[in-house]
Design a protein around this motif. Structure first.
Motif, PDB file in Angstrom:
ATOM      1  N   THR A   3      -8.997   6.727  -0.857  1.00 22.00           N
ATOM      2  CA  THR A   3      -7.968   7.286   0.029  1.00 22.00           C
ATOM      3  C   THR A   3      -8.323   7.180   1.505  1.00 22.00           C
ATOM      4  N   GLY A   4      -9.340   6.407   1.859  1.00 19.11           N
ATOM      5  CA  GLY A   4      -9.845   6.434   3.219  1.00 19.11           C
ATOM      6  C   GLY A   4      -9.070   5.578   4.203  1.00 19.11           C
ATOM      7  N   TRP A   5      -9.678   5.383   5.366  1.00 22.58           N
ATOM      8  CA  TRP A   5      -9.073   4.665   6.474  1.00 22.58           C
ATOM      9  C   TRP A   5     -10.132   3.848   7.196  1.00 22.58           C
ATOM     10  N   GLN A   6      -9.681   2.965   8.071  1.00 21.64           N
ATOM     11  CA  GLN A   6     -10.575   2.141   8.868  1.00 21.64           C
ATOM     12  C   GLN A   6     -10.680   2.715  10.274  1.00 21.64           C
ATOM     13  N   GLY A   7     -11.921   2.946  10.715  1.00 21.40           N
ATOM     14  CA  GLY A   7     -12.150   3.434  12.064  1.00 21.40           C
ATOM     15  C   GLY A   7     -12.754   2.364  12.954  1.00 21.40           C
ATOM     16  N   LEU A  21     -16.879  -1.348  13.662  1.00 21.35           N
ATOM     17  CA  LEU A  21     -15.741  -1.150  12.769  1.00 21.35           C
ATOM     18  C   LEU A  21     -16.285  -0.574  11.470  1.00 21.35           C
ATOM     19  N   ALA A  22     -15.850   0.621  11.117  1.00 21.61           N
ATOM     20  CA  ALA A  22     -16.445   1.318   9.973  1.00 21.61           C
ATOM     21  C   ALA A  22     -15.393   2.152   9.257  1.00 21.61           C
ATOM     22  N   PRO A  23     -15.422   2.162   7.923  1.00 19.05           N
ATOM     23  CA  PRO A  23     -14.482   2.966   7.151  1.00 19.05           C
ATOM     24  C   PRO A  23     -14.970   4.400   6.986  1.00 19.05           C
TER      25      PRO A  23
END
Length: 523
Positions: free
Chosen positions: A212-216, A204-206
């Motif tokens: 303004t990012g997201w979680q991947g 789990l990495a941002p």
């Protein structure tokens, strides 16, 4: 107007202050969290909860930053970046990256210690955000980390290693296991957290940056890849910008939850709690190597409200707990400060004196940098609350040294402070000073005034947007001072509240200042 939470619900953020880059683990019925502490000492804060909503600060895992020579002066954005907290083999483990030195590790039999001294597991510039994994099925151990371009010239990729099960060394040279330059639209991939679930390796990495990012999420049947990827949490139409970088934890009843941060300017990175579940088998994605995902096996994590952060939600299925939050108020019993306080560098003996009464007795440390609080290691700080509040403290300037001063500060790239200064004629003056971001020295923010008794009650009213109004009471009621000051963060650290005592260079002891009844109350 927002609806207050009920006994059955909670509202985000659950930690409304700068608990940056959180990671979480569970041991039995207890949950533990740590966060970045950068250049402040002690470092690696340790928080405890029984319900994932109410948290208390129970200690720190790092008493001094090493090497000592590097952290004898403030390095506000350096030091401890994005730690990972794990429990393995009846011990707690924390790994973190110092972007200038490499990957460190400490461990302890209990959360309150004793913690080992830092061990450098991998030396190098720009090695950040490490996370270990002990595979309980195979007995193998692994470590993944990210890269800081500012030190290494490299970013947007994750490197994986085999690790000795003792957690003391890496067993190979490492391999890039996710190269986000190959994923269209992805940038600044960092902060990986490594897990094993349903036969997959999960990272789990941002990505996308803190604002303004997201979680991947990434998954592979083999640790070294190839990995498939999917965005599992993003802002969408909420007001939670850049929701990402945190940790997954499972409750004893089998519920899954995800704790992450939101960047809020001067307030730093506040912590949100999101519900999490695993989607149905057969979910598909695109491979990070450019091919199509297999879609076989279990599904992907679904975080928040189908991938959007929640503002309010049903509480975790855990026993009800009394309301709690990390302490802020302090009477300084016996001259000792509470766990919520951190110095801006490694402290020296003699900065604070223990005694039989209440009150923090700080030495007026002689310094050539009296014109700039940002350069001083002997500033005692705590986090600025994320909600409007009133901060008060009483100050008595005991020093008779001309130029000795002490006060209450809002500290960041720009700063301001209000307090007392001893004049050349022996009188005490109420002074209020500030320094802009680009300024190398401070100047008056309010008109100096006599403080005949050498004692004052200081107040900061921190309103919306961290806009701070200052006032003082020298015995005849509170009076305003200066203009409203908009608190500013450092690059990675939110604004801090600070207590400081100092004096010009010279010979001999310069005396002390005493702070009492430090209080923070909701506005």
């Amino acid at each position: 107007m927002s609806t207050p939470p009920t006994d059955l619900t909670y509202r985000n953020p659950v930690l409304d202050a700068d608990w940056s880059d959180p990671d979480v683990t569970r041991v039995g019925d207890d949950f533990y969290l740590t966060a970045s502490s950068f250049g402040r000492v002690p470092g690696l804060p340790l928080l405890h909860s029984r319900d994932l909503v109410n948290w208390t600060l129970v200690g720190h895992a790092l008493q001094r930053l090493e090497p000592e020579s590097e952290f004898g002066v403030p390095r506000h954005d350096c030091g401890v970046w994005a730690p990972s907290l794990r429990h393995h083999d009846d011990r707690f483990w924390i790994f973190w990256g110092d972007p200038d030195q490499g990957i460190f590790q400490v461990n302890a039999p209990e959360i309150r210690g004793p913690w080992t001294r830092p061990l450098l597991v991998k030396a190098g510039k720009g090695l950040i955000d490490p996370c270990p994994l002990w595979d309980e099925e195979t007995g193998e151990a692994y470590l993944v980390h990210a890269w800081a371009r500012s030190r290494s010239g490299v970013k947007n990729r994750l490197t994986g290693h085999r690790m000795h099960p003792h957690g003391t060394e890496l067993l190979d040279e490492g391999k890039v296991i996710v190269d986000a330059d190959r994923i269209p639209g992805w940038f600044t991939l960092e902060g990986p957290k490594l897990y094993r679930h349903d036969g997959w390796f999960w990272i789990l990495a941002p990505a996308g940056g803190v604002e303004t990012g997201w979680q991947g999420a990434f998954r592979s049947r083999d640790f070294f890849g190839p990995y498939e990827e999917k965005v599992v949490l993003e802002q969408r139409d909420t007001d939670v910008n850049g929701p990402h970088q945190g940790g997954w934890v499972r409750t004893p009843s089998g519920e899954d939850w995800f704790l992450h941060f939101q960047q809020r300017g001067a307030y730093g990175r506040v912590v949100h709690l999101q519900p999490m579940r695993w989607g149905p088998a057969g979910d598909t994605s695109r491979s990070s190597e450019g091919g199509s995902g297999s879609g076989s096996g279990g599904g992907w994590p679904v975080i928040g409200d189908n991938g959007a952060p929640v503002a309010e939600h049903r509480r975790p299925d855990l026993p009800a707990q009394p309301a709690a939050a990390p302490a802020t108020d302090d009477d300084f019993p016996g001259g000792r400060h509470g766990r919520q306080w951190q110095w801006t560098a490694n402290p020296h003996d003699g900065w604070a004196t223990q005694h039989s009464a209440d009150g923090l007795r700080l030495t007026c440390v002689r310094t050539a940098d009296a014109h700039d609080l940002r350069k001083l290691p002997n500033v005692l700080t705590q986090r600025l609350p994320g909600a409007p509040c009133t901060v008060e403290v009483e100050l008595r300037l005991d020093s008779v040294e001309p130029g000795a001063r002490a006060g209450l500060a809002v500290l960041g790239d720009a700063y301001t402070w209000i307090g007392l200064q001893r004049g050349t004629d022996g009188t005490a003056h109420l002074v209020h000073r500030f320094a802009e971001t680009v300024a190398e020295s401070e100047r008056d923010a309010g008109h100096p005034r006599l403080a005949p008794e050498g004692r004052v009650r200081l107040r900061i009213e921190a309103g919306a947007g961290a806009r701070c109004r200052f006032s003082y009471d020298t015995g005849d009621g509170f009076r305003p001072s200066g203009q409203t000051f908009a608190a500013t963060p450092w690059r990675w650290v939110g604004a801090l509240l600070g207590l400081a005592a100092l004096a010009p260079t010279g010979q001999g002891h310069a005396g002390t200042a005493t702070f009492t009844q430090f209080r923070i109350s909701p506005a």
